[in-house]
Write an enzyme that holds these catalytic residues in place. Structure first.
Site, short mmCIF file in Angstrom:
data_model
loop_
_atom_site.label_atom_id
_atom_site.label_comp_id
_atom_site.label_asym_id
_atom_site.label_seq_id
_atom_site.Cartn_x
_atom_site.Cartn_y
_atom_site.Cartn_z
N PRO A 198 -2.90 -3.59 -1.35
CA PRO A 198 -4.12 -3.25 0.38
C PRO A 198 -2.18 -3.08 0.67
O PRO A 198 -1.76 -3.49 1.09
CB PRO A 198 -4.51 -4.10 0.63
N ASN A 199 -2.95 -2.00 2.00
CA ASN A 199 -1.92 -1.77 2.74
C ASN A 199 -0.84 -0.75 2.27
O ASN A 199 0.14 -0.16 3.15
CB ASN A 199 -1.02 -2.90 4.13
N ARG A 209 5.03 2.17 8.38
CA ARG A 209 5.86 1.16 8.98
C ARG A 209 6.91 0.07 8.16
O ARG A 209 7.30 0.41 7.35
CB ARG A 209 4.41 0.36 8.70
N TYR A 233 10.03 -2.14 3.39
CA TYR A 233 9.45 -1.50 2.10
C TYR A 233 10.14 -0.25 1.46
O TYR A 233 9.59 0.35 1.26
CB TYR A 233 7.77 -1.44 2.15
N ASN A 269 1.70 -2.93 -7.99
CA ASN A 269 1.63 -3.60 -7.02
C ASN A 269 0.51 -4.38 -6.34
O ASN A 269 -0.19 -3.15 -5.50
CB ASN A 269 2.51 -2.69 -6.14
N ALA A 274 -0.52 -7.85 -1.32
CA ALA A 274 -1.07 -9.66 -0.03
C ALA A 274 -1.23 -10.42 -1.71
O ALA A 274 -1.68 -11.75 -1.64
CB ALA A 274 -1.37 -9.76 1.07
N GLU A 323 4.15 -6.04 -13.10
CA GLU A 323 3.61 -7.08 -12.01
C GLU A 323 4.86 -6.62 -10.74
O GLU A 323 6.47 -6.11 -11.52
CB GLU A 323 4.01 -8.41 -11.96
N HIS A 340 6.53 -5.22 -7.59
CA HIS A 340 7.22 -5.34 -5.84
C HIS A 340 8.41 -4.56 -5.01
O HIS A 340 9.14 -4.96 -5.50
CB HIS A 340 7.05 -6.50 -5.75
N ARG A 359 11.68 -14.01 0.34
CA ARG A 359 10.78 -13.79 1.77
C ARG A 359 10.23 -15.23 2.54
O ARG A 359 10.85 -16.01 1.32
CB ARG A 359 10.28 -12.38 1.61
O1 CA2 Z 1 6.89 -6.14 -1.72
C1 CA2 Z 1 5.98 -5.68 -2.19
O2 CA2 Z 1 5.91 -4.56 -3.17
C2 CA2 Z 1 4.75 -6.35 -1.68
O3 CA2 Z 1 3.64 -6.50 -2.66
C3 CA2 Z 1 4.15 -5.47 -0.99
C4 CA2 Z 1 3.12 -6.72 -0.11
C5 CA2 Z 1 3.05 -8.23 0.31
O4 CA2 Z 1 2.19 -8.40 0.93
C6 CA2 Z 1 4.88 -8.86 -0.51
O5 CA2 Z 1 4.16 -9.55 -0.63
C7 CA2 Z 1 5.60 -7.63 -1.60
C8 CA2 Z 1 3.03 -6.02 1.70
C9 CA2 Z 1 2.35 -4.44 1.34
C10 CA2 Z 1 1.61 -3.82 2.66
O6 CA2 Z 1 2.86 -2.93 3.74
C11 CA2 Z 1 3.12 -2.14 4.11
C12 CA2 Z 1 3.20 -1.09 4.47
C13 CA2 Z 1 3.90 0.14 5.98
C14 CA2 Z 1 4.09 -1.10 6.70
C15 CA2 Z 1 3.01 -1.72 6.58
C16 CA2 Z 1 3.02 -2.75 5.18
#
Ligand code: CA2
Length: 147
Positions: free
Chosen positions: A10-11, A18, A23, A74, A77, A98, A100, A107
C-alpha cells in the site's frame, strides 16, 4: 525458469511524489524498470506488481506455491500489522526477501515490529531504491541453492 516476483504494498504507488526525504525521489515505475534491467543481467524472469489491497497481495503470494519463484516483498505498512500476509508466506514455502526503503528501526516504535520478518529468509532496509536490486541478487542466490 527461475523467477523473482517483486511485490509492493500500500501507498508505494506514490513513491517519488511525496515524502522524498523518507522514501527517496525515485518513482515506483523507475524502480520497476531498474528491476527489469537487473533481471536481464542476471538472466532471470521478473514480474513487478503493486497493490493497495491486502487480499490481492495474499492472492499473488499464493500463486507462487509449487513454483521456482522467490519474492521480494515491500509490504508497506502491512509489514507491521498483517498476520494474514505472514500466514500466506508461511503457507507457500517460497523464499521471501523483506524489503524497506527506509530504515524501519530508526523510525517510530510501531515500525520496529515486522510480521514479515518472522517468515522471511532475510531483510534489507534503509538503502532506498538500491535495496531492490540487492534483494534480487539475494533471491537469485537462494533459488540457485534450491537446485
Ligand atoms: O520504508 C519502507 O519501504 C516502508 O515499507 C514504507 C511504508 C511504511 O509504512 C513502512 O513502515 C516502511 C510506507 C509506504 C508509503 O509510501 C509512500 C510513498 C510516497 C508518499 C507517501 C507514502
Amino acid at each position: 525458469m527461475k523467477k523473482i516476483l517483486i511485490l509492493n504494498g500500500p501507498n508505494l504507488n506514490l513513491l517519488g511524489m511525496r515524502q522524498p526525504e523518507v522514501y527517496g525521489s525515485t518513482t515506483l515505475a523507475e524502480i520497476e524498470d531498474q528491476c527489469r534491467a537487473h533481471a536481464k543481467q542476471l538472466g532471470v524472469e521478473v514480474e513487478c506488481k503493486q497493490s493497495n489491497h491486502e487480499g490481492e497481495l495474499i492472492d499473488w503470494i499464493h500463486e507462487t506455491r509449487q513454483s521456482r519463484t522467490a519474492i521480494v516483498l515491500n509490504a508497506g505498512a502491512y509489514t507491521h500489522t498483517s498476520i494474514a500476509i505472514m500466514d500466506a508466506i508461511a503457507s507457500v514455502e517460497r523464499p521471501v526477501i523483506e524489503l524497506h526503503l527506509s530504515n524501519i528501526h530508526q523510525r517510530e516504535e510501531f515500525r520496529h515490529t515486522s510480521y514479515i520478518s518472522k517468515v522471511a529468509k532475510g531483510m534489507i532496509c534503509g538503502l532506498g531504491a538500491h535495496g531492490y536490486t540487492l534483494a534480487m541478487d539475494a533471491a537469485l542466490r537462494i533459488l540457485e541453492e534450491e537446485d
